[in-house]
Design a protein around this motif. Structure first.
Motif, PDB file in Angstrom:
ATOM      1  N   TRP A   1       0.848  -1.189   0.000  1.00 38.28           N
ATOM      2  CA  TRP A   1       0.000   0.000   0.000  1.00 38.28           C
ATOM      3  C   TRP A   1       0.887   1.245   0.000  1.00 38.28           C
ATOM      4  O   TRP A   1       2.062   1.193   0.344  1.00 38.28           O
ATOM      5  N   GLN A   2       0.314   2.352  -0.406  1.00 39.12           N
ATOM      6  CA  GLN A   2       0.951   3.655  -0.293  1.00 39.12           C
ATOM      7  C   GLN A   2       0.296   4.384   0.867  1.00 39.12           C
ATOM      8  O   GLN A   2      -0.926   4.528   0.900  1.00 39.12           O
ATOM      9  N   ASP A   3       1.075   4.828   1.837  1.00 44.17           N
ATOM     10  CA  ASP A   3       0.467   5.433   3.019  1.00 44.17           C
ATOM     11  C   ASP A   3       0.060   6.878   2.744  1.00 44.17           C
ATOM     12  O   ASP A   3       0.347   7.428   1.671  1.00 44.17           O
ATOM     13  N   PRO A   4      -0.654   7.545   3.667  1.00 51.32           N
ATOM     14  CA  PRO A   4      -1.185   8.882   3.407  1.00 51.32           C
ATOM     15  C   PRO A   4      -0.137   9.979   3.260  1.00 51.32           C
ATOM     16  O   PRO A   4      -0.489  11.120   2.935  1.00 51.32           O
ATOM     17  N   ALA A   5       1.152   9.669   3.476  1.00 50.90           N
ATOM     18  CA  ALA A   5       2.224  10.644   3.224  1.00 50.90           C
ATOM     19  C   ALA A   5       2.972  10.333   1.937  1.00 50.90           C
ATOM     20  O   ALA A   5       3.925  11.029   1.595  1.00 50.90           O
ATOM     21  N   GLY A   6       2.564   9.285   1.216  1.00 48.21           N
ATOM     22  CA  GLY A   6       3.218   8.936  -0.034  1.00 48.21           C
ATOM     23  C   GLY A   6       4.359   7.956   0.101  1.00 48.21           C
ATOM     24  O   GLY A   6       5.092   7.722  -0.865  1.00 48.21           O
TER      25      GLY A   6
END
Length: 411
Positions: free
Chosen positions: A52-57
């Protein structure tokens, strides 16, 4: 099993994602950042990780341990670069982490294994380093949203353009109870391993850094008509400070670098009325660093008074030193011994790393890999296949050493 040759080939593949070909430049929240994340995510999936890509990229991958939901041992480094970069700073550590995760896919570990490609260690685009790893550590300041790149785009606007929700950046934060520790493999960015004919070393601590803008204010006057006893030359004062900074640093264990000079008005036939210089100050401990700054600033102040200059200081960055946890140093040392080096070399890192931020939420350890002539942040950055082979074996062995420690503690 991913080999060193494949690791180096993957680093070369990441070189394709650059905003300034043939030079390598990949910055935060850019198209190139998205492409690098996608490719790294595919490699993670091939290694058996859920991605996954987290909410900070940050690009992330995870494989559960012997039972689901266990805290994770985190491996990784960063995928962004400086302008005109080399191929291995950051990227080698991410690709090695993925390779080791693949090697261990059939092991039942007493923790989950995660890999992360941090998104903005260098701070190239917005002038603020460690944004990705600071978000991971739960450190985010609201005024950062107003940071602008050279085109005037704010960090907030860049988040939206990249497809991230600024309101969710806090969801990137990890809790200490979710993590076992963090191991980062990285090129040394210095000549000490090569000088000692070592492939690998372990890191004892990461330099504490402070950065300043030093301003020297004098008087701009005609270069021909003003005699020397009447001059208040700001550039001469700044030049005296630069030589003082180097002399004092050479006499100590600190590192002090002036990397930028700006002069006003900047005309050939005008005495400079103002000069601004940058100062990057680093040491193994915060005490050494701060004592050096106190001595430097006092001596520069005295020199300016003699020349009739006003001396002004603005601190632009401060990061505390980050010691590597003793038990993770021991795990990395065990990994190095596993490749036949019975007396592993310890080094303090003069460069900053994502581990500095991650260390706020979990223990950190680092493995250094020899790089040719210590060259980094330059296209001639180079590592040898035999050193990457040693690094892969040592990092895998370090993870297994951590597993033995964690499993033994639980038992």
């Amino acid at each position: 099993m991913t080999t060193a040759r494949e690791v180096l080939d993957r680093c070369a593949e990441l070189d394709r994602f650059t905003a300034t070909p043939p030079q390598l430049e990949r910055v935060y929240l850019s198209r190139e950042h998205a492409s690098a994340n996608a490719v790294a995510g595919r490699w993670m999936e091939q290694a058996g990780l859920r991605t996954w890509q987290d909410p900070a990229g940050n690009q992330c991958g995870r494989r559960e341990g012997a039972t689901p939901g266990l805290p994770a041992l985190l491996l990784g480094s960063h995928l962004d670069t400086v302008p005109d970069a080399g191929s291995y700073d950051g990227m080698l550590g991410v690709v090695m982490a993925i390779a080791v995760a693949g090697r261990l896919r059939d092991h039942d570990l007493p923790f989950a294994l995660e890999v992360i490609g941090f998104s903005d260690e260098e701070g190239t685009r917005f002038g603020k380093a460690l944004l990705g790893s600071q978000a991971f550590a739960g450190v985010w300041e609201e005024d950062w949203w107003d940071l602008r790149d050279r085109d005037g785009v704010t960090l907030h606007e860049a988040f939206l353009e990249f497809g991230l929700d600024p309101r969710r950046v806090g969801d990137a934060a990890r809790r200490p109870d979710e993590l076992v520790g963090y191991l980062e493999a990285h090129i040394e960015q210095g000549p000490y391993l090569e000088a000692s004919n070592r492939s690998l070393g372990y890191v004892t601590t990461i330099a504490g850094a402070r950065r300043f803008r030093l301003t020297f204010v004098g008087e701009a006057r005609h270069a021909g008509g003003t005699p020397y006893h009447r001059r208040r030359d700001a550039l001469v004062g700044a030049s005296e400070a630069i030589t003082l900074i180097e002399r004092r640093a050479r006499e100590s264990e600190c590192i002090a670098t002036v990397g930028r000079i700006e002069v006003q008005p900047g005309a050939i036939n005008v005495i400079p009325g103002r000069a601004d210089i940058s100062l990057d100050l680093r040491a193994a401990t915060d005490v050494e660093r701060d004592e050096m700054w106190s001595a430097l600033s006092a001596e520069i102040e005295r020199a300016c008074a003699i020349r009739g200059l006003r001396f002004e200081v603005r601190e632009t960055h401060r990061a505390p030193a980050m010691p590597c946890a003793t038990w993770l140093q021991e795990a990395v040392m065990a990994g190095i011994r596993s490749i036949g080096d019975d007396d592993p070399m310890g080094l303090w890192s003069r460069a900053g790393h994502d581990a500095m931020a991650v260390g706020r939420v979990t223990d950190v350890g680092m493995l250094f890999v020899r790089c040719h002539d210590g060259i980094s942040h330059h296209p001639e950055e180079d590592v040898r296949e035999l050193d990457v082979t040693a690094g892969l074996d040592a990092l895998e062995a370090a993870v297994l050493d951590v597993a033995a420690r964690i499993g033994g503690a639980r038992g």
